[in-house]
Design a protein around this motif. Structure first.
Motif, PDB file in Angstrom:
ATOM      1  N   VAL A   3       0.838  -1.200   0.000  1.00  0.00           N
ATOM      2  CA  VAL A   3       0.000   0.000   0.000  1.00  0.00           C
ATOM      3  C   VAL A   3       0.877   1.256   0.000  1.00  0.00           C
ATOM      4  O   VAL A   3       0.627   2.210  -0.743  1.00  0.00           O
ATOM      5  N   VAL A   4       1.916   1.258   0.810  1.00  0.00           N
ATOM      6  CA  VAL A   4       2.833   2.403   0.865  1.00  0.00           C
ATOM      7  C   VAL A   4       3.555   2.554  -0.470  1.00  0.00           C
ATOM      8  O   VAL A   4       3.702   3.669  -0.992  1.00  0.00           O
ATOM      9  N   LEU A   5       3.998   1.473  -1.066  1.00  0.00           N
ATOM     10  CA  LEU A   5       4.679   1.507  -2.357  1.00  0.00           C
ATOM     11  C   LEU A   5       3.736   1.992  -3.460  1.00  0.00           C
ATOM     12  O   LEU A   5       4.105   2.841  -4.277  1.00  0.00           O
ATOM     13  N   LEU A   6       2.519   1.515  -3.498  1.00  0.00           N
ATOM     14  CA  LEU A   6       1.533   1.935  -4.495  1.00  0.00           C
ATOM     15  C   LEU A   6       1.193   3.411  -4.320  1.00  0.00           C
ATOM     16  O   LEU A   6       1.091   4.157  -5.296  1.00  0.00           O
ATOM     17  N   PHE A   7       1.037   3.842  -3.069  1.00  0.00           N
ATOM     18  CA  PHE A   7       0.761   5.248  -2.794  1.00  0.00           C
ATOM     19  C   PHE A   7       1.930   6.131  -3.247  1.00  0.00           C
ATOM     20  O   PHE A   7       1.725   7.187  -3.853  1.00  0.00           O
ATOM     21  N   SER A   8       3.146   5.705  -2.999  1.00  0.00           N
ATOM     22  CA  SER A   8       4.342   6.465  -3.381  1.00  0.00           C
ATOM     23  C   SER A   8       4.448   6.584  -4.901  1.00  0.00           C
ATOM     24  O   SER A   8       4.753   7.655  -5.441  1.00  0.00           O
ATOM     25  N   VAL A   9       4.197   5.495  -5.610  1.00  0.00           N
ATOM     26  CA  VAL A   9       4.258   5.509  -7.079  1.00  0.00           C
ATOM     27  C   VAL A   9       3.166   6.425  -7.636  1.00  0.00           C
ATOM     28  O   VAL A   9       3.395   7.192  -8.583  1.00  0.00           O
ATOM     29  N   THR A  10       1.986   6.378  -7.055  1.00  0.00           N
ATOM     30  CA  THR A  10       0.883   7.237  -7.500  1.00  0.00           C
ATOM     31  C   THR A  10       1.230   8.706  -7.314  1.00  0.00           C
ATOM     32  O   THR A  10       1.013   9.526  -8.208  1.00  0.00           O
ATOM     33  N   VAL A  11       1.778   9.061  -6.163  1.00  0.00           N
ATOM     34  CA  VAL A  11       2.173  10.446  -5.894  1.00  0.00           C
ATOM     35  C   VAL A  11       3.264  10.873  -6.872  1.00  0.00           C
ATOM     36  O   VAL A  11       3.242  11.985  -7.406  1.00  0.00           O
ATOM     37  N   LEU A  12       4.203  10.011  -7.173  1.00  0.00           N
ATOM     38  CA  LEU A  12       5.287  10.306  -8.104  1.00  0.00           C
ATOM     39  C   LEU A  12       4.752  10.535  -9.514  1.00  0.00           C
ATOM     40  O   LEU A  12       5.159  11.480 -10.195  1.00  0.00           O
ATOM     41  N   VAL A  13       3.833   9.701  -9.964  1.00  0.00           N
ATOM     42  CA  VAL A  13       3.252   9.848 -11.295  1.00  0.00           C
ATOM     43  C   VAL A  13       2.459  11.151 -11.387  1.00  0.00           C
ATOM     44  O   VAL A  13       2.568  11.893 -12.372  1.00  0.00           O
ATOM     45  N   VAL A  14       1.662  11.458 -10.383  1.00  0.00           N
ATOM     46  CA  VAL A  14       0.875  12.700 -10.370  1.00  0.00           C
ATOM     47  C   VAL A  14       1.811  13.913 -10.387  1.00  0.00           C
ATOM     48  O   VAL A  14       1.575  14.895 -11.114  1.00  0.00           O
ATOM     49  N   ALA A  15       2.875  13.861  -9.614  1.00  0.00           N
ATOM     50  CA  ALA A  15       3.835  14.966  -9.582  1.00  0.00           C
ATOM     51  C   ALA A  15       4.527  15.134 -10.933  1.00  0.00           C
ATOM     52  O   ALA A  15       4.731  16.257 -11.402  1.00  0.00           O
ATOM     53  N   LEU A  16       4.867  14.054 -11.596  1.00  0.00           N
ATOM     54  CA  LEU A  16       5.512  14.105 -12.903  1.00  0.00           C
ATOM     55  C   LEU A  16       4.572  14.681 -13.952  1.00  0.00           C
ATOM     56  O   LEU A  16       4.972  15.534 -14.759  1.00  0.00           O
ATOM     57  N   VAL A  17       3.329  14.263 -13.933  1.00  0.00           N
ATOM     58  CA  VAL A  17       2.337  14.790 -14.877  1.00  0.00           C
ATOM     59  C   VAL A  17       2.129  16.288 -14.629  1.00  0.00           C
ATOM     60  O   VAL A  17       2.070  17.081 -15.580  1.00  0.00           O
ATOM     61  N   ALA A  18       2.030  16.691 -13.384  1.00  0.00           N
ATOM     62  CA  ALA A  18       1.851  18.108 -13.057  1.00  0.00           C
ATOM     63  C   ALA A  18       3.061  18.922 -13.502  1.00  0.00           C
ATOM     64  O   ALA A  18       2.910  20.029 -14.021  1.00  0.00           O
ATOM     65  N   LEU A  19       4.243  18.404 -13.334  1.00  0.00           N
ATOM     66  CA  LEU A  19       5.458  19.092 -13.764  1.00  0.00           C
ATOM     67  C   LEU A  19       5.482  19.260 -15.276  1.00  0.00           C
ATOM     68  O   LEU A  19       5.811  20.328 -15.784  1.00  0.00           O
ATOM     69  N   LEU A  20       5.124  18.225 -16.002  1.00  0.00           N
ATOM     70  CA  LEU A  20       5.112  18.314 -17.458  1.00  0.00           C
ATOM     71  C   LEU A  20       4.035  19.271 -17.964  1.00  0.00           C
ATOM     72  O   LEU A  20       4.237  19.995 -18.935  1.00  0.00           O
ATOM     73  N   TYR A  21       2.891  19.304 -17.293  1.00  0.00           N
ATOM     74  CA  TYR A  21       1.790  20.149 -17.739  1.00  0.00           C
ATOM     75  C   TYR A  21       1.998  21.612 -17.338  1.00  0.00           C
ATOM     76  O   TYR A  21       1.823  22.523 -18.141  1.00  0.00           O
ATOM     77  N   PHE A  22       2.379  21.873 -16.099  1.00  0.00           N
ATOM     78  CA  PHE A  22       2.498  23.231 -15.598  1.00  0.00           C
ATOM     79  C   PHE A  22       3.925  23.759 -15.633  1.00  0.00           C
ATOM     80  O   PHE A  22       4.134  24.968 -15.697  1.00  0.00           O
ATOM     81  N   GLY A  23       4.893  22.897 -15.566  1.00  0.00           N
ATOM     82  CA  GLY A  23       6.280  23.324 -15.490  1.00  0.00           C
ATOM     83  C   GLY A  23       6.889  23.539 -16.865  1.00  0.00           C
ATOM     84  O   GLY A  23       6.282  23.351 -17.900  1.00  0.00           O
ATOM     85  N   GLY A  24       8.105  23.967 -16.868  1.00  0.00           N
ATOM     86  CA  GLY A  24       8.802  24.197 -18.119  1.00  0.00           C
ATOM     87  C   GLY A  24       8.342  25.490 -18.771  1.00  0.00           C
ATOM     88  O   GLY A  24       7.437  26.166 -18.317  1.00  0.00           O
ATOM     89  N   SER A  25       8.973  25.826 -19.865  1.00  0.00           N
ATOM     90  CA  SER A  25       8.619  27.076 -20.542  1.00  0.00           C
ATOM     91  C   SER A  25       7.497  26.840 -21.534  1.00  0.00           C
ATOM     92  O   SER A  25       7.406  25.810 -22.180  1.00  0.00           O
ATOM     93  N   LYS A  26       6.627  27.820 -21.628  1.00  0.00           N
ATOM     94  CA  LYS A  26       5.529  27.795 -22.576  1.00  0.00           C
ATOM     95  C   LYS A  26       5.892  28.718 -23.723  1.00  0.00           C
ATOM     96  O   LYS A  26       6.739  29.597 -23.600  1.00  0.00           O
TER      97      LYS A  26
END
Length: 159
Positions: A3-26
Motif C-alpha cells: 500500500v505504501v509503495l503503491l501510494f508512493s508511485v501514484t504520488v510520483l506519477v501525479v507529480a511528474l504529470v503536473a510538472l510536465l503540464y504546468f512546469g517548463g517554458s511555454k
C-alpha cells in the motif's frame, strides 16, 4: 508495504504529470512584449504586430500591419529587354490593418493550425523601423479615407 509503495508511485506519477503540464517554458514565454512579432501563415501571408496571447489553439495579434506588393502588369519595352531585378517595377509598402473594405478592428485571432511560425523582430529591422515611423507620423491613430479604403500604404511606410 504494498500500500505504501503503491501510494508512493501514484504520488510520483501525479507529480511528474503536473510538472510536465504546468512546469517548463511555454511558447508565451518566448514572446518579447517590448518588440514587434512577425506571424507567418500557411497561405504565405505575413502579419506584423504584437502577440497579446498565444496557446495551442490560437494566436491573438494586435496593432497589425501587413506588406502590400504593387507590381506593374505590363513592363516597359526597355524593361523587357533588360529583365533584371534592378529594373523590376514593383514596390513594397507597409499597410496598417483597419481601412480595408470590410472594416476590421485592429485585432486578429488566428487559428494556431494556420500559423507556420512566428518570430520576434529586432527593433533596428526595416519593418520595425517602418512601424515606428508610421506610429510617429500618426500619433492619433489611423484615419481611414472613405474615398480610398485601400489602406495607408504611402511611400513613407515602405520598409
Amino acid at each position: 508495504v504494498w500500500v505504501v509503495l503503491l501510494f508512493s508511485v501514484t504520488v510520483l506519477v501525479v507529480a511528474l504529470v503536473a510538472l510536465l503540464y504546468f512546469g517548463g517554458s511555454k511558447e508565451q514565454d518566448y514572446v518579447d512584449k517590448d518588440k514587434q512579432q512577425a506571424v507567418f501563415l500557411t497561405n504565405g501571408q505575413v502579419y506584423f504586430g504584437k502577440i497579446n496571447a498565444i496557446n495551442k489553439q490560437y494566436v491573438d495579434l494586435q496593432s497589425i500591419y501587413y506588406l502590400n506588393v504593387n507590381q506593374q502588369v505590363q513592363p516597359d519595352q526597355k524593361d523587357a529587354k533588360t529583365n533584371t531585378a534592378a529594373n523590376n517595377n514593383s514596390s513594397i509598402s507597409l499597410v496598417k490593418l483597419g481601412c480595408e473594405l470590410h472594416g476590421p478592428v485592429d485585432r486578429m485571432v488566428i487559428n494556431r493550425d494556420q500559423v507556420t511560425f512566428w518570430e520576434n523582430l529586432k527593433s533596428d529591422g526595416q519593418v520595425a523601423k517602418a512601424i515606428a515611423q508610421w506610429v510617429q507620423q500618426n500619433p492619433n491613430g489611423q484615419t481611414c479615407n472613405t474615398a480610398n479604403n485601400a489602406g495607408t500604404d504611402t511611400d513613407a511606410n515602405k520598409p
